[in-house]
Enzyme design. Structure first.
Site, PDB file in Angstrom:
ATOM      1  N   ARG A 165       0.838  -1.202   0.000  1.00 41.93           N
ATOM      2  CA  ARG A 165       0.000   0.000   0.000  1.00 41.93           C
ATOM      3  C   ARG A 165       0.867   1.243   0.000  1.00 41.93           C
ATOM      4  O   ARG A 165       1.835   1.329   0.757  1.00 41.93           O
ATOM      5  CB  ARG A 165      -0.920   0.004   1.226  1.00 41.93           C
ATOM      6  CG  ARG A 165      -1.810  -1.234   1.214  1.00 41.93           C
ATOM      7  CD  ARG A 165      -2.874  -1.198   2.270  1.00 41.93           C
ATOM      8  NE  ARG A 165      -3.628  -2.442   2.210  1.00 41.93           N
ATOM      9  CZ  ARG A 165      -4.605  -2.785   3.044  1.00 41.93           C
ATOM     10  NH1 ARG A 165      -4.944  -1.951   4.012  1.00 41.93           N
ATOM     11  NH2 ARG A 165      -5.238  -3.924   2.919  1.00 41.93           N
ATOM     12  N   ARG A 215       1.895   0.732  10.198  1.00 41.77           N
ATOM     13  CA  ARG A 215       1.523   1.215   8.866  1.00 41.77           C
ATOM     14  C   ARG A 215       2.706   1.098   7.916  1.00 41.77           C
ATOM     15  O   ARG A 215       3.534   1.991   7.813  1.00 41.77           O
ATOM     16  CB  ARG A 215       1.034   2.678   8.979  1.00 41.77           C
ATOM     17  CG  ARG A 215       0.204   3.173   7.806  1.00 41.77           C
ATOM     18  CD  ARG A 215      -0.396   4.546   8.082  1.00 41.77           C
ATOM     19  NE  ARG A 215      -1.335   4.505   9.195  1.00 41.77           N
ATOM     20  CZ  ARG A 215      -2.612   4.151   9.083  1.00 41.77           C
ATOM     21  NH1 ARG A 215      -3.111   3.835   7.914  1.00 41.77           N
ATOM     22  NH2 ARG A 215      -3.393   4.124  10.152  1.00 41.77           N
ATOM     23  N   GLU A 266      -6.589  -1.674  14.919  1.00 42.17           N
ATOM     24  CA  GLU A 266      -7.184  -2.640  13.991  1.00 42.17           C
ATOM     25  C   GLU A 266      -6.217  -3.756  13.596  1.00 42.17           C
ATOM     26  O   GLU A 266      -5.086  -3.496  13.199  1.00 42.17           O
ATOM     27  CB  GLU A 266      -7.644  -1.881  12.733  1.00 42.17           C
ATOM     28  CG  GLU A 266      -8.237  -2.788  11.676  1.00 42.17           C
ATOM     29  CD  GLU A 266      -8.494  -2.058  10.350  1.00 42.17           C
ATOM     30  OE1 GLU A 266      -8.589  -0.817  10.368  1.00 42.17           O
ATOM     31  OE2 GLU A 266      -8.610  -2.745   9.326  1.00 42.17           O
ATOM     32  N   SER A 285     -10.476  -6.823   9.574  1.00 39.36           N
ATOM     33  CA  SER A 285     -11.667  -6.145   9.083  1.00 39.36           C
ATOM     34  C   SER A 285     -12.440  -7.187   8.284  1.00 39.36           C
ATOM     35  O   SER A 285     -11.899  -7.754   7.341  1.00 39.36           O
ATOM     36  CB  SER A 285     -11.218  -4.985   8.193  1.00 39.36           C
ATOM     37  OG  SER A 285     -12.290  -4.132   7.909  1.00 39.36           O
ATOM     38  N   ARG A 307       0.889  -6.445  12.525  1.00 38.23           N
ATOM     39  CA  ARG A 307       0.228  -5.846  13.680  1.00 38.23           C
ATOM     40  C   ARG A 307       0.030  -6.875  14.795  1.00 38.23           C
ATOM     41  O   ARG A 307       0.060  -6.524  15.977  1.00 38.23           O
ATOM     42  CB  ARG A 307      -1.122  -5.238  13.267  1.00 38.23           C
ATOM     43  CG  ARG A 307      -0.936  -3.983  12.404  1.00 38.23           C
ATOM     44  CD  ARG A 307      -2.258  -3.323  12.067  1.00 38.23           C
ATOM     45  NE  ARG A 307      -2.026  -2.115  11.280  1.00 38.23           N
ATOM     46  CZ  ARG A 307      -3.005  -1.279  10.884  1.00 38.23           C
ATOM     47  NH1 ARG A 307      -4.271  -1.540  11.200  1.00 38.23           N
ATOM     48  NH2 ARG A 307      -2.714  -0.213  10.181  1.00 38.23           N
TER      49      ARG A 307
END
Length: 429
Positions: free
Chosen positions: A263, A278, A350, A353, A391
């Site tokens: 990303r 991130r 998070e 999801s 994460r």
RNA sequence: GGAGAGUUGGCAGAGUGGUAAUGCACCGGACUCGAAAUCCGGCGAACCCGUUAGUUCGGGCGCGCAGGUUCAAAUCCUGUACUCUCCUCCA
């Protein structure tokens, strides 16, 4: 992509649903005007085409009988020209309509809280107890760097910011994490897949990252052909079913894959600049389901439970939230986020999801099934992380840290670590 | 990278300018106590528009994909994707 017929038949309802996702009513009105225009043109051109077909038949008949058909042929030249110009108009209207349609997000489900952003998300449940150590917890990046198992500085030199080297026990821990996740999902009936990590524009369109979110991804040119580094394994996993008509008896289809996710993180400058939260490249285990039109919400609950199961077995405190209409992803009608507790940040972050997309992606990717009556129907698609690996490693480092800087290995991961129960400075390499 | 062949329903497979054969499968019927076999009929390329009480009826489109030529394209032309075979290279 939304069903234009549904919007046409329930315009007020559609406007209300889309307003909850910040789409102005005027846009829906414009879409409906174009749709009306399109259907009018379609009727005109199809009437002419019907005429052309009938007359062509009679021309063929006359030719066979060696009769003269010059008059008909001359007439049809005009009809042909009319069809051509109507079709050109039709294409123009179609393009305008599709431009809007492919950029509209999915309708939020009735059970989803209406609100503009993450502030209106709602907590559903909590699990685990938040540790209250006698010492101040360190951030995972400090723990990792002090043990020598994470190296952000060297990654910055080699690749840039938001990249990392996992070293020694760090690399091994990450591998343990994803092997554990894949094994769990395999037991839960998911078929393990190793998908392509580069995909074409059609695949990106199918899962609806394109055309709206081109700036969030990395695209490489291979001999003039653009290929995109997958931002999530959802893209190749869901598109595995693209263009297929699945026997309804085979549903639900359940697949899982570990993959790196790439990303660009455009627009997130300054946020989470340290640590594993991130990254431009991170590993993620993804789950994807294809279901019939009746059971997708049940399957969403099950998939969320599959993701929660990982956190529970790792004994990491987390909570589940349902995303409000304004915060859910583009293709989702309902999304549960799992957020894990990070003690040093003193908040939940998070790690998963899980979304039900209904037929939104299936309409784009043409994923269909045949029901018990032999009728072809659009399938429903779901995707969920199970879980984001980096994460999860961050959460393990922070939640399992000891005062001396070592990190205890969660029981379920010990077999995946060759029996190692603790990462210390001494065994870190 | 080079050369050649191919892509048509769920499957097999014909169709070289006049509007998608045929077989298997599937559905219905006949025969039968029942089944198989046989016979008769039908459906099926999958989506769009109109119409309807409807799963009705009518039309369009549809032969890998996108264009073009033509009154008319699976068929002719151009481009392109993919598959297979051979050569070359390669972890």
């Amino acid at each position: 992509m939304l069903d234009i017929k549904l919007i046409r038949q329930n315009p007020d309802w559609a406007k209300e649903k889309l307003a909850a996702r910040s789409i102005p009513n005027e846009e829906v009105d414009e879409l409906l005007d174009l749709d009306k225009n399109r259907r009018d043109l379609l009727v005109q051109t199809e009437t002419l085409k019907e005429k052309r077909n009938t007359v062509s038949q009679s021309i063929a008949q006359k030719k066979r009988n060696k009769e003269n058909a010059d008059q008909e042929i001359a007439d049809m030249q005009q009809v042909g020209a009319d069809i051509k110009s109507l079709d050109a108009k039709l294409e123009e209207v179609n393009d305008k309509m599709n431009y809007i349609l492919v950029r509209l997000p999915n309708f939020p489900d009735d059970s989803v809280p209406v609100g503009p952003d993450e502030s209106t998300n709602k907590e559903i449940r909590k699990w685990g107890t938040i540790p209250t150590e006698g010492f101040k917890p360190k951030h995972h990046w400090d723990i990792g760097e002090q043990l020598g198992i994470l190296d952000f500085d060297q990654a910055a030199k080699v690749s840039g910011s938001r990249f990392v080297y996992y070293i020694g026990m760090g690399a091994r821990l990450e591998r343990a994490v994803y092997n554990f996740m894949l094994d769990q999902h395999h037991e839960e009936g998911y078929t393990e897949v190793i998908p392509p990590y580069l995909v074409n524009n059609e695949a990106m369109f199918g899962t609806s990252q394109f055309p709206k979110f081109t700036e969030d991804v990395y695209t490489v040119m291979v001999d003039e052909n653009p290929l995109t580094l997958i931002p999530t394994a959802e893209v190749p996993l869901t598109n595995y079913f693209a263009g297929k008509i699945i026997d309804g008896k085979e549903l639900p289809e359940k697949v899982t894959a570990l993959s790196p996710s790439f990303r660009s993180e455009a627009g997130s400058a300054g946020r989470d600049t340290r640590g594993l939260i991130r990254m431009h490249q991170f590993n993620k285990v993804e789950m994807v389901k294809v279901t019939d039109q009746e059971s997708s919400f049940d399957e969403l609950e099950k998939m969320t439970a599959n993701a929660e199961n990982i956190l529970q077995k790792l004994n990491l405190p987390y909570h589940v939230i349902v995303l409000s209409s304004g915060d859910a992803s583009f293709s989702s009608t309902k999304t549960y986020d799992l957020e894990v507790w990070l003690p040093a940040q003193d908040k939940y972050r998070e790690v998963s999801s899980c979304s039900n997309c209904l037929d939104f992606q299936a309409r784009r990717a043409q994923i269909r099934y045949r029901d018990e009556n032999g009728k072809t129907k659009l399938a429903h698609t779901l995707n969920g992380s199970g879980l984001a690996c980096g994460r999860t490693v961050a959460a393990i480092l922070e939640n399992y840290q000891n005062e001396d800087g070592s990190v205890t290995i969660p029981d379920v991961l010990v077999p995946y670590m060759g029996g190692v129960t603790k990462i210390t400075k001494e065994n870190a390499k």
